[in-house]
Design a protein around this motif. Structure first.
Motif, PDB file in Angstrom:
ATOM      1  N   LEU A  87      -6.195  -7.570  -7.669  1.00 16.91           N
ATOM      2  CA  LEU A  87      -5.734  -8.436  -8.747  1.00 16.91           C
ATOM      3  C   LEU A  87      -6.395  -8.092 -10.069  1.00 16.91           C
ATOM      4  N   THR A  88      -7.631  -7.612 -10.028  1.00 18.12           N
ATOM      5  CA  THR A  88      -8.276  -7.116 -11.247  1.00 18.12           C
ATOM      6  C   THR A  88      -7.512  -5.914 -11.783  1.00 18.12           C
ATOM      7  N   ALA A  89      -7.064  -5.036 -10.877  1.00 15.86           N
ATOM      8  CA  ALA A  89      -6.254  -3.885 -11.282  1.00 15.86           C
ATOM      9  C   ALA A  89      -4.919  -4.337 -11.870  1.00 15.86           C
ATOM     10  N   ALA A  90      -4.329  -5.387 -11.275  1.00 18.82           N
ATOM     11  CA  ALA A  90      -3.052  -5.898 -11.781  1.00 18.82           C
ATOM     12  C   ALA A  90      -3.201  -6.448 -13.191  1.00 18.82           C
ATOM     13  N   VAL A  91      -4.284  -7.168 -13.435  1.00 19.61           N
ATOM     14  CA  VAL A  91      -4.513  -7.750 -14.764  1.00 19.61           C
ATOM     15  C   VAL A  91      -4.817  -6.654 -15.774  1.00 19.61           C
ATOM     16  N   ALA A  92      -5.530  -5.611 -15.345  1.00 16.46           N
ATOM     17  CA  ALA A  92      -5.790  -4.481 -16.236  1.00 16.46           C
ATOM     18  C   ALA A  92      -4.481  -3.790 -16.619  1.00 16.46           C
ATOM     19  N   GLN A  93      -3.539  -3.779 -15.693  1.00 17.38           N
ATOM     20  CA  GLN A  93      -2.236  -3.156 -15.936  1.00 17.38           C
ATOM     21  C   GLN A  93      -1.386  -3.999 -16.879  1.00 17.38           C
ATOM     22  N   ASP A  94      -1.478  -5.318 -16.765  1.00 15.39           N
ATOM     23  CA  ASP A  94      -0.705  -6.233 -17.619  1.00 15.39           C
ATOM     24  C   ASP A  94      -1.525  -7.485 -17.872  1.00 15.39           C
ATOM     25  N   GLY A  95      -2.158  -7.534 -19.026  1.00 18.65           N
ATOM     26  CA  GLY A  95      -3.036  -8.652 -19.355  1.00 18.65           C
ATOM     27  C   GLY A  95      -2.322  -9.951 -19.628  1.00 18.65           C
ATOM     28  N   GLN A  96      -0.990  -9.932 -19.633  1.00 12.31           N
ATOM     29  CA  GLN A  96      -0.212 -11.155 -19.842  1.00 12.31           C
ATOM     30  C   GLN A  96       0.503 -11.599 -18.574  1.00 12.31           C
ATOM     31  N   ASP A  97       0.163 -11.010 -17.453  1.00 14.92           N
ATOM     32  CA  ASP A  97       0.795 -11.360 -16.183  1.00 14.92           C
ATOM     33  C   ASP A  97       0.151 -12.640 -15.648  1.00 14.92           C
ATOM     34  N   ALA A  98       0.807 -13.770 -15.920  1.00 14.16           N
ATOM     35  CA  ALA A  98       0.236 -15.070 -15.556  1.00 14.16           C
ATOM     36  C   ALA A  98       0.062 -15.214 -14.049  1.00 14.16           C
ATOM     37  N   VAL A  99       0.967 -14.632 -13.277  1.00 11.45           N
ATOM     38  CA  VAL A  99       0.873 -14.738 -11.817  1.00 11.45           C
ATOM     39  C   VAL A  99      -0.359 -13.993 -11.314  1.00 11.45           C
ATOM     40  N   ALA A 100      -0.556 -12.768 -11.816  1.00 11.53           N
ATOM     41  CA  ALA A 100      -1.721 -11.987 -11.394  1.00 11.53           C
ATOM     42  C   ALA A 100      -3.014 -12.680 -11.801  1.00 11.53           C
ATOM     43  N   ILE A 101      -3.047 -13.251 -12.987  1.00  9.75           N
ATOM     44  CA  ILE A 101      -4.254 -13.935 -13.459  1.00  9.75           C
ATOM     45  C   ILE A 101      -4.523 -15.178 -12.615  1.00  9.75           C
ATOM     46  N   TYR A 102      -3.475 -15.907 -12.281  1.00 11.66           N
ATOM     47  CA  TYR A 102      -3.622 -17.078 -11.414  1.00 11.66           C
ATOM     48  C   TYR A 102      -4.204 -16.685 -10.061  1.00 11.66           C
ATOM     49  N   TYR A 103      -3.612 -15.671  -9.429  1.00 13.24           N
ATOM     50  CA  TYR A 103      -4.107 -15.264  -8.114  1.00 13.24           C
ATOM     51  C   TYR A 103      -5.509 -14.672  -8.190  1.00 13.24           C
ATOM     52  N   LEU A 104      -5.843 -14.009  -9.296  1.00 18.90           N
ATOM     53  CA  LEU A 104      -7.211 -13.528  -9.463  1.00 18.90           C
ATOM     54  C   LEU A 104      -8.176 -14.702  -9.489  1.00 18.90           C
ATOM     55  N   GLY A 105      -7.788 -15.777 -10.186  1.00 20.43           N
ATOM     56  CA  GLY A 105      -8.619 -16.984 -10.195  1.00 20.43           C
ATOM     57  C   GLY A 105      -8.804 -17.558  -8.800  1.00 20.43           C
ATOM     58  N   ARG A 137       0.842  -1.207   0.000  1.00 17.56           N
ATOM     59  CA  ARG A 137       0.000   0.000   0.000  1.00 17.56           C
ATOM     60  C   ARG A 137       0.875   1.254   0.000  1.00 17.56           C
ATOM     61  N   LYS A 138       1.999   1.213   0.715  1.00 15.86           N
ATOM     62  CA  LYS A 138       2.937   2.341   0.703  1.00 15.86           C
ATOM     63  C   LYS A 138       3.522   2.529  -0.698  1.00 15.86           C
ATOM     64  N   THR A 139       3.797   1.426  -1.375  1.00 14.31           N
ATOM     65  CA  THR A 139       4.305   1.507  -2.745  1.00 14.31           C
ATOM     66  C   THR A 139       3.310   2.236  -3.635  1.00 14.31           C
ATOM     67  N   GLY A 154       3.598  -4.235 -10.740  1.00 17.70           N
ATOM     68  CA  GLY A 154       3.603  -5.393  -9.845  1.00 17.70           C
ATOM     69  C   GLY A 154       3.031  -5.138  -8.472  1.00 17.70           C
ATOM     70  N   ALA A 155       2.805  -3.862  -8.090  1.00 20.98           N
ATOM     71  CA  ALA A 155       2.373  -3.577  -6.725  1.00 20.98           C
ATOM     72  C   ALA A 155       0.956  -4.073  -6.453  1.00 20.98           C
ATOM     73  N   HIS A 156       0.044  -3.872  -7.407  1.00 17.21           N
ATOM     74  CA  HIS A 156      -1.315  -4.387  -7.226  1.00 17.21           C
ATOM     75  C   HIS A 156      -1.300  -5.919  -7.128  1.00 17.21           C
ATOM     76  N   ARG A 157      -0.448  -6.540  -7.935  1.00 21.38           N
ATOM     77  CA  ARG A 157      -0.350  -8.007  -7.904  1.00 21.38           C
ATOM     78  C   ARG A 157       0.137  -8.499  -6.551  1.00 21.38           C
ATOM     79  N   GLU A 158       1.227  -7.918  -6.055  1.00 22.69           N
ATOM     80  CA  GLU A 158       1.787  -8.374  -4.780  1.00 22.69           C
ATOM     81  C   GLU A 158       0.847  -8.086  -3.616  1.00 22.69           C
ATOM     82  N   LEU A 159       0.155  -6.946  -3.656  1.00 20.78           N
ATOM     83  CA  LEU A 159      -0.839  -6.656  -2.625  1.00 20.78           C
ATOM     84  C   LEU A 159      -1.970  -7.678  -2.696  1.00 20.78           C
ATOM     85  N   GLY A 160      -2.410  -7.982  -3.909  1.00 15.11           N
ATOM     86  CA  GLY A 160      -3.458  -8.992  -4.068  1.00 15.11           C
ATOM     87  C   GLY A 160      -3.041 -10.348  -3.550  1.00 15.11           C
ATOM     88  N   LYS A 161      -1.788 -10.740  -3.790  1.00  8.57           N
ATOM     89  CA  LYS A 161      -1.283 -12.015  -3.281  1.00  8.57           C
ATOM     90  C   LYS A 161      -1.341 -12.065  -1.758  1.00  8.57           C
TER      91      LYS A 161
END
Length: 336
Positions: A213-231, A181-183, A192-199
């Motif tokens: 994680l929805t924000a992370a995927v919107a930022q990078d639609g090919q981020d497999a890690v963010a998509i996995y954690y969103l699932g 959140r500070k990031t 990557g900050a939205h992804r790591e916060l989501g994780k």
């Protein structure tokens, strides 16, 4: 988690070049998670072109991913003899040392990278590797202070991001979320900050995970890690059909990661689609033969499809793995 384009260069070939389709086929096999075929292909390339940098680097990656860390280190060092100072190779070598637990060996590799290039102060991945080395070398309050001293002078966003990742890896999810959140407060678009916060929030089963994680995927639609954690987050929230869509995307983006197949198999079971769950869970078990949870869900899916003999074998594997876990826990307690 994805094989980056930088791994595919073919500089430094010997005079007798292998057919380019051999290297290309090995890269495709690596991207699809078929490590055995990829390794065979890169070895074939090296048999005729021993100085093929791309084959060496990819082979080192395979060794690292499959737990053959001594071979990974040897392979990366061999590649560095051909291309001294290469940043990607040095990072890969240092990461292999970290996986070995050889923190005193890893740190000088990362420090060399940081000292050689002041721009590295904004390279969050490299900063994390160095800080993780300090942390694991001395996991005490003094070790934490050492990390703080190392990050002194680093801009606020990457510094907080590094701490977020370190806390997450240490299982300190509240502190990880706070640092991420500070990031975002320092840089709302920090990669990557939205992804790591989501994780971190997924690990806490927090309903806020889906939003991040929805924000992370919107930022990078090919981020497999963010998509996995969103699932996973959607599955936790009971949105099973939506979860299955995202987890299916994750398996296609990173076919070598067992977790996507596991959770997609769980989702299929919840949707009463046991026939579809079985091959997914078999794939998860193939990629990670040490996870009791995978074999448990596989046993359930096999039972639901009437494959009782195989289901019994899967459940027997669950018992074996849980017994090993108990023994490891007991050994850890005896060492304290």
């Amino acid at each position: 988690m994805r094989v980056i384009a930088a791994l595919m260069w073919a500089a430094g070939l010997a005079a007798a070049q292998p057919p380019p389709q051999v290297f290309d086929g090995a890269v495709r096999a690596l991207n699809s998670g078929n490590y055995a075929a990829a390794e065979e292909g890169f070895q074939q390339v090296l048999a005729s072109a021993p100085n093929h940098i791309g084959a060496l680097q990819n082979l080192g990656l395979i060794y690292s991913r499959t737990g053959r860390l001594d071979q990974a280190v040897q392979t990366f060092r061999r590649a560095l003899e051909l291309r001294p100072g290469d940043r990607a190779l040095l990072k890969a070598l240092g990461a292999a040392y970290l996986k070995q637990g050889a923190y005193t060996t890893a740190l000088p590799v990362f420090q060399k990278l940081v000292e050689a290039d002041p721009v590295s102060a904004r390279d969050a991945e490299l900063l994390y590797l160095v800080a993780a080395g300090y942390w694991k070398l001395n996991p005490t309050l003094e070790g934490q202070r050492e990390v703080g001293r190392f990050l002194n002078g680093v801009p606020p966003a990457p510094a907080s991001f590094v701490l977020c990742k370190i806390y997450y890896e240490s299982g300190r999810f509240d502190e990880a979320a706070d640092q991420c959140r500070k990031t975002l407060a320092a840089d709302a678009h920090f990669a990557g900050a939205h992804r790591e916060l989501g994780k971190a929030l997924v690990s806490q089963h927090s309903p806020g995970a889906e939003k991040e994680l929805t924000a992370a995927v919107a930022q990078d639609g090919q981020d497999a890690v963010a998509i996995y954690y969103l699932g996973v987050a959607l599955l936790q929230d009971g949105k099973v059909e939506e979860a299955a869509v995202q987890l299916d995307r994750a398996t296609r983006l990173d076919p070598a990661f067992w977790g996507s197949y596991y959770y997609l198999g769980k989702a299929r079971l919840q949707l009463q689609q046991a026939e579809q769950a079985v091959p997914l869970l078999r794939k998860a078990a193939e990629l990670n033969s040490e996870a009791a949870v995978v074999f448990y869900e596989l046993g359930r899916a096999l039972t639901a499809t009437g494959q009782t003999a195989e289901a019994e074998r899967a459940m027997q594997r669950v018992k074996e793995l849980r017994a090993l876990e108990l023994e490891r826990d007991a050994q850890a307690l005896r060492k304290k």
